[in-house]
Write a protein that holds these residues in place. Structure first.
Motif, mmCIF file in Angstrom:
data_model
loop_
_atom_site.group_PDB
_atom_site.id
_atom_site.type_symbol
_atom_site.label_atom_id
_atom_site.label_comp_id
_atom_site.label_asym_id
_atom_site.label_seq_id
_atom_site.Cartn_x
_atom_site.Cartn_y
_atom_site.Cartn_z
ATOM 1 N N ALA A 77 68.772 55.484 25.922
ATOM 2 C CA ALA A 77 67.514 54.818 26.251
ATOM 3 C C ALA A 77 66.692 54.669 24.977
ATOM 4 C CB ALA A 77 66.746 55.597 27.301
ATOM 5 N N ILE A 78 66.203 53.455 24.712
ATOM 6 C CA ILE A 78 65.525 53.147 23.457
ATOM 7 C C ILE A 78 64.172 52.523 23.779
ATOM 8 C CG2 ILE A 78 65.631 51.836 21.304
ATOM 9 C CD1 ILE A 78 68.678 51.842 21.611
ATOM 10 N N LEU A 79 63.158 52.941 23.069
ATOM 11 C CA LEU A 79 61.820 52.367 23.166
ATOM 12 C C LEU A 79 61.461 51.808 21.793
ATOM 13 C CD1 LEU A 79 59.275 51.838 24.830
ATOM 14 C CD2 LEU A 79 58.415 54.070 24.081
ATOM 15 N N PRO A 137 58.571 40.781 29.619
ATOM 16 C CA PRO A 137 57.530 40.276 30.526
ATOM 17 C C PRO A 137 57.543 38.754 30.639
ATOM 18 C CG PRO A 137 56.557 40.858 28.435
ATOM 19 C CD PRO A 137 57.991 41.285 28.346
ATOM 20 N N PHE A 138 57.134 38.249 31.799
ATOM 21 C CA PHE A 138 57.113 36.829 32.053
ATOM 22 C C PHE A 138 55.674 36.316 32.019
ATOM 23 C CE2 PHE A 138 61.481 36.249 32.909
ATOM 24 C CZ PHE A 138 61.931 37.434 33.505
ATOM 25 N N PRO A 139 55.442 35.098 31.558
ATOM 26 C CA PRO A 139 56.459 34.166 31.053
ATOM 27 C C PRO A 139 57.083 34.676 29.754
ATOM 28 C CG PRO A 139 54.279 33.221 30.841
ATOM 29 C CD PRO A 139 54.103 34.491 31.571
ATOM 30 N N LEU A 140 58.397 34.448 29.612
ATOM 31 C CA LEU A 140 59.178 34.972 28.501
ATOM 32 C C LEU A 140 59.365 33.886 27.447
ATOM 33 C CD1 LEU A 140 60.956 37.299 27.386
ATOM 34 C CD2 LEU A 140 62.858 36.266 28.627
ATOM 35 N N PHE A 141 58.956 34.193 26.196
ATOM 36 C CA PHE A 141 59.103 33.226 25.113
ATOM 37 C C PHE A 141 60.580 33.094 24.750
ATOM 38 C CE2 PHE A 141 59.575 32.424 20.559
ATOM 39 C CZ PHE A 141 58.937 31.189 20.462
ATOM 40 N N LEU A 142 61.061 31.831 24.680
ATOM 41 C CA LEU A 142 62.452 31.577 24.348
ATOM 42 C C LEU A 142 62.611 30.964 22.963
ATOM 43 C CD1 LEU A 142 63.764 30.120 27.741
ATOM 44 C CD2 LEU A 142 63.897 32.468 26.932
ATOM 45 N N VAL A 194 64.842 41.130 22.599
ATOM 46 C CA VAL A 194 65.085 42.167 23.608
ATOM 47 C C VAL A 194 63.760 42.667 24.131
ATOM 48 C CG1 VAL A 194 67.275 42.855 22.567
ATOM 49 C CG2 VAL A 194 65.169 43.987 21.859
ATOM 50 N N PRO A 195 63.760 43.299 25.319
ATOM 51 C CA PRO A 195 62.530 43.934 25.819
ATOM 52 C C PRO A 195 62.149 45.122 24.949
ATOM 53 C CG PRO A 195 64.123 43.583 27.581
ATOM 54 C CD PRO A 195 64.839 43.337 26.306
ATOM 55 N N SER A 196 60.934 45.601 25.153
ATOM 56 C CA SER A 196 60.468 46.746 24.377
ATOM 57 C C SER A 196 61.157 48.031 24.781
ATOM 58 C CB SER A 196 58.954 46.896 24.541
ATOM 59 O OG SER A 196 58.636 47.103 25.918
ATOM 60 N N GLN A 197 61.741 48.077 25.969
ATOM 61 C CA GLN A 197 62.423 49.273 26.447
ATOM 62 C C GLN A 197 63.827 48.911 26.891
ATOM 63 O OE1 GLN A 197 60.328 51.357 29.491
ATOM 64 N NE2 GLN A 197 61.879 52.940 29.737
ATOM 65 N N LEU A 198 64.813 49.639 26.379
ATOM 66 C CA LEU A 198 66.213 49.430 26.736
ATOM 67 C C LEU A 198 66.754 50.686 27.396
ATOM 68 C CD1 LEU A 198 67.533 47.690 23.478
ATOM 69 C CD2 LEU A 198 66.969 46.601 25.639
ATOM 70 N N LEU A 241 66.831 43.085 15.937
ATOM 71 C CA LEU A 241 66.288 43.099 17.295
ATOM 72 C C LEU A 241 64.799 42.889 17.223
ATOM 73 C CD1 LEU A 241 68.216 46.126 18.833
ATOM 74 C CD2 LEU A 241 68.886 43.724 18.778
ATOM 75 N N GLN A 242 64.304 41.834 17.894
ATOM 76 C CA GLN A 242 62.882 41.537 17.903
ATOM 77 C C GLN A 242 62.322 41.757 19.292
ATOM 78 O OE1 GLN A 242 62.241 37.590 16.471
ATOM 79 N NE2 GLN A 242 62.546 38.135 14.320
ATOM 80 N N HIS A 243 61.148 42.380 19.326
ATOM 81 C CA HIS A 243 60.457 42.637 20.594
ATOM 82 C C HIS A 243 59.916 41.323 21.141
ATOM 83 C CE1 HIS A 243 56.863 44.566 22.852
ATOM 84 N NE2 HIS A 243 57.842 44.236 23.674
ATOM 85 N N GLN A 244 60.220 41.028 22.434
ATOM 86 C CA GLN A 244 59.795 39.782 23.042
ATOM 87 C C GLN A 244 58.294 39.814 23.321
ATOM 88 O OE1 GLN A 244 62.244 39.777 26.443
ATOM 89 N NE2 GLN A 244 63.935 38.720 25.470
#
Length: 845
Positions: free
Chosen positions: A84-86, A148-153, A39-43, A113-116
């Motif tokens: 909202a989650i950071l 953020p891009f490029p996004l690790f998959l 997930v992103p760092s901010q939801l 949940l891991q930060h991308q």
């Protein structure tokens, strides 16, 4: 001892059963493995986080609970952030509790949940990667991800990397095929990245092929298929299939009667909460009493009261709503309108004379009648309460049939309007129904609402060629693409094999010759520059006709519609280039501009005067914008009447402009028509032109007057007893009376006599020198010309036509010139009448 032994054995059996149960529970608990979501760092609040498979963990769970109040879990496994989650750290975990209230069983599913991040090179991951095998790795990414891009998959790695230097590469859609450059893999590490957000409604998944090779080209592993799923986000509103639904229900119908069914579609992923729709009625007009209800999942509208009375209220309007996420408050919603008409009723229903029918039809036939059904109705014949309306209730989902009423016999005529395919269905079972044109009365509500019958249609097989289905196919191309651009084209298939192999394609019509078609594949290539504004393009679509044929020469024809996307390649133009300003009453004129491009490349327009050609333009003229497409042109000085050239520049919303030279006429007029009919705008003197027929009519009138004058003059000379000569002044004049309708040179002396009644004496007179009387093709000329004394011979001949010889010199002697009045009258009257009628006719023409 004997009794204790069986008891011991029963106790042992119970222990084994207990151990088996614990083993099963332990295995079941092991099924709930930890789930890792990137997930992103901010939801944001109500943001979709991901989806887990709850069925794999616990099939019969009916209660779902989250250990973390910041997350909500829905029935389909969708996880949403409630607040909202950071994420301050790289990982965050919580537990999903699955519980069955009937047998009190529970399972726990741990979610991490891991930060991308772009790269992860921790020692733990290196060790975990070393254990991976060269096998398909499940991978997914969130739709419309914020990066953020490029996004690790994911990372792909081969065990052979322990022995070789391995280079990794990928191919497939999203890499070297459309959409290009969406994914890439690091050659040395095998890390797979995504470069930009993806719309799941456009691409549900991507099937890539991974390769592991050594620097010298050796391939120690087989190509590895990689499936990347795009996780859906609730980004599409549900949409009703119609903006306004119209239904009719009979008055006095029972409670629960079906009024109609509304339907909505949602482009999000099927069978998820994003597409779980809930229908409801939010308003009814008139509001009281409440008469209708709606099923929340099917959208079927039913009556909730029996107080429907058409004589009081003949129409109701419902405002209906559809909302996804099962109707939860944060779901997306859309509204529509439903109009329900209350119809009048009759008291007898039409009924089929038979309950079932059997018929047959050959495949690929159309517009043929295959069956007639009859009904009985006790209502008054040839009225709306007797006339039957037939309908197909079931089995006609593809629209192959229609049933109509024969107005003479009231029979139902079942026809095939769309060809049937034997390879698809050998038999079609239809359910048909019949009602009256008028709705049912309250007395008929206790009976069946509609009489139905079943029709079995057997389809006969035929040997057929290729099938062009759908008949009209489309492809979307921008109008400014370069020549040589390739695009998908038309596809036909063999109905027997359901394959396009062996089918060849050829163009039948291409109005502008813009494209070429690949004979084997049906794809098209741009051959000439495309122009969306061309005359042959209708509604932005350029149609070409394609002929598909198989190896046996059997063909089908289809249409390929090329949807041309507009580009801003045309400037606005003013169609009316001549403007009239009536100076005494107006000081301005309105000009309107149009742009052949799409509205997105059109208005609002900017109007300005182009002063490059004439520096006095802005001093003499002024423009004032009226609306997005029109402006008003004013003259600023007391300009004299006349014609002026005013160049006007019109610019569209994107800055594309075009100069239109306007011809402005300042005129002394009240309306524009007053000015356009004049040659001089100030004085207003018009030019009057006479046509050839008007000129001819005037000449004939003059000739007629001279004929009458000549007759009177000649008649007056016959009365005189003494020879008289014309006065000197008359003798010196030329009298020419001409009635000319066609040219001629032949001259015949005419002795048509003109005499008066003289009793007992010979009429002598001097008529001067009479020239030639010419009659040729409708041309008559009588001339009295200047001359001396001449002699008139043979004044009287046989009949009414005489010859007057041209005698020059000497006195005129009239021999035997005695005529009666009746002869003179008979001669002159027909000729005078004929000339009068001819002149009047020519004047009219």
């Amino acid at each position: 001892m004997a009794s204790a032994r069986p008891a011991r054995s029963r106790s042992g059996a119970q222990c084994w059963q207990l151990l088996l149960t614990l083993s099963i529970l332990t295995f079941a608990c092991d099924a709930c493995k930890k789930v890792i979501l990137h997930v992103p760092s901010q939801l944001d609040a109500e943001k979709f986080v991901g989806r887990v498979n709850l069925k794999e963990c616990f099939q019969s769970a009916n209660l779902i609970h989250s250990s973390d109040p910041d997350f909500q879990i829905l029935e389909d496994g969708s996880i949403y952030a409630t607040n909202a989650i950071l994420l301050s750290s790289e990982e965050r975990s919580f537990t999903i509790l699955l519980y069955n209230t009937e047998n009190h069983e529970e399972r726990k599913l741990h979610v991490l949940l891991q930060h991308q991040t772009k790269k992860r090179h921790s020692k733990e991951k290196v060790l975990r990667r070393a254990k991976r095998r060269w096998a398909p790795i499940p991978c997914s990414m969130q739709e419309n991800s914020l990066g953020p891009f490029p996004l690790f998959l994911q990372q792909i790695q081969s065990d052979t990397a322990q022995n070789y230097t391995i280079f990794y590469s990928i191919r497939g859609p999203g890499v070297d095929r459309e959409p290009m450059n969406l994914f890439y893999v690091e050659r040395d590490t095998g890390n797979l990245y995504c470069t930009r957000p993806v719309d799941r409604e456009e691409y549900e998944s991507f099937e890539l092929i991974a390769f592991a090779t050594t620097p010298d080209g050796y391939t120690p592993e087989l190509p590895l298929p990689l499936l990347i799923r795009i996780e859906d986000e609730n980004d599409n509103y549900p949409i009703f299939t119609e903006t306004t639904y119209v239904f009719t229900v009979s008055e006095n119908c029972r409670v629960g009667s079906t009024v109609g069914q509304v339907c909505a579609t949602d482009k999000d992923e099927p069978d998820t909460m994003h597409t779980r729709l809930k229908y409801s009625i939010i308003e009814q007009l008139p509001a009281y009493p409440t008469l209708f209800s709606m099923h929340p999942t099917t959208g079927v509208i039913t009556t909730s009261s029996s107080q429907l009375d058409r004589e009081l209220i003949d129409k109701y309007q419902l405002k209906i709503k559809v909302q996804d996420m099962g109707g939860q408050y944060f779901g997306l919603q859309t509204t529509s309108t439903c109009i329900i008409n209350i119809g009048d009723a009759n008291d007898n229903l039409p009924t089929f004379t038979r309950t079932s029918y059997v018929t047959s039809v050959e495949e690929n036939t159309v517009d043929v009648e295959i069956l007639r059904v009859t009904v009985e109705d006790k209502d008054l014949m040839n009225t709306a309460n007797w006339r039957a309306n037939y309908t197909i209730l079931k089995g006609n989902e593809n629209g192959n049939f229609k049933i109509v009423t024969d107005p003479k016999t009231n029979e139902g005529v079942l026809c095939v309007v769309k060809p049937l395919n034997y390879e698809e269905r050998e038999q079609v079972n239809l359910q048909i129904g019949v009602v009256n044109e008028a709705p049912y009365s309250k007395e008929a509500s206790s009976q069946s609402i509609m009489s139905t019958a079943t029709v079995t249609v057997n389809v006969k097989n035929q040997d057929e060629g290729p099938e062009c289905s759908p008949l009209v196919q489309t492809v979307q191309i921008k109008e400014n693409v370069p020549v040589g651009t390739k695009s998908r084209g038309y596809k036909a298939y063999d109905p027997e094999t359901r394959s396009s192999s062996g089918i060849r394609y050829k163009k039948l019509t291409d109005p502008k010759g813009w494209v070429t078609i690949n004979e084997n594949e049906g794809s098209i290539t741009v051959f000439r520059n495309l122009d969306r504004e061309a005359e042959s393009v209708r509604g932005g679509i350029y149609n070409i006709t394609i002929l598909a044929s198989d190896k046996d020469g059997r063909t089908c024809t289809g249409t390929l519609g090329i949807i041309l996307e507009d580009v801003n390649d045309n400037g606005p133009v003013i169609p009316k280039r001549t403007v009239v300003i009536c100076k005494p009453v107006l000081a301005s004129a309105d000009i309107v501009a149009v742009d052949p491009d799409e509205p997105a490349n059109g208005p609002p327009f900017d109007f300005s005067l182009d002063s490059d050609a004439d520096s006095d333009i802005e001093r003499k003229w002024r423009l004032k914008k009226i609306n997005d497409t029109a402006a008003r042109l004013f003259f600023q000085e007391d300009l004299p009447f006349g014609t002026y050239q005013v160049p006007v520049r019109v610019t569209d919303r994107h800055g594309v402009s075009l100069i239109t030279p306007l011809t402005v006429k300042l005129c002394d007029c009240v309306t524009e028509n007053d000015c356009t009919l004049r040659t001089d705008p100030r004085i207003g003197h018009g030019e009057v032109r006479l046509g050839k027929w008007a000129i001819l009519a005037i000449l004939l009138g003059i000739a007629l007057l001279f004929c009458i004058l000549f007759t009177l003059v000649c008649g007056g000379t016959g009365v005189a007893k003494q020879p008289k000569v014309f006065p000197d002044d008359l003798a010196q004049q030329n009298l020419i009376v001409s009635n000319t309708e066609a040219p001629g040179d032949d001259k015949i002396c005419s002795t048509n006599g003109f005499t008066t009644h003289t009793a007992g004496c010979s009429a002598q007179g001097i008529c001067g020198t009479m020239g030639s009387g010419v009659k040729n093709g409708g041309q008559e000329t009588i001339e009295m010309v200047k001359g001396g004394h001449q002699t008139m011979d043979s004044c009287r001949g046989t009949g009414h036509h005489h010859t007057l010889d041209s005698c020059r010199g000497g006195p005129v002697e009239v021999d035997n010139c005695r005529y009666t009045y009746s002869e003179w009258h008979n001669y002159t009257q027909p000729r005078l009448g004929e000339e009068s009628i001819r002149g009047h006719t020519l004047i009219k023409n």
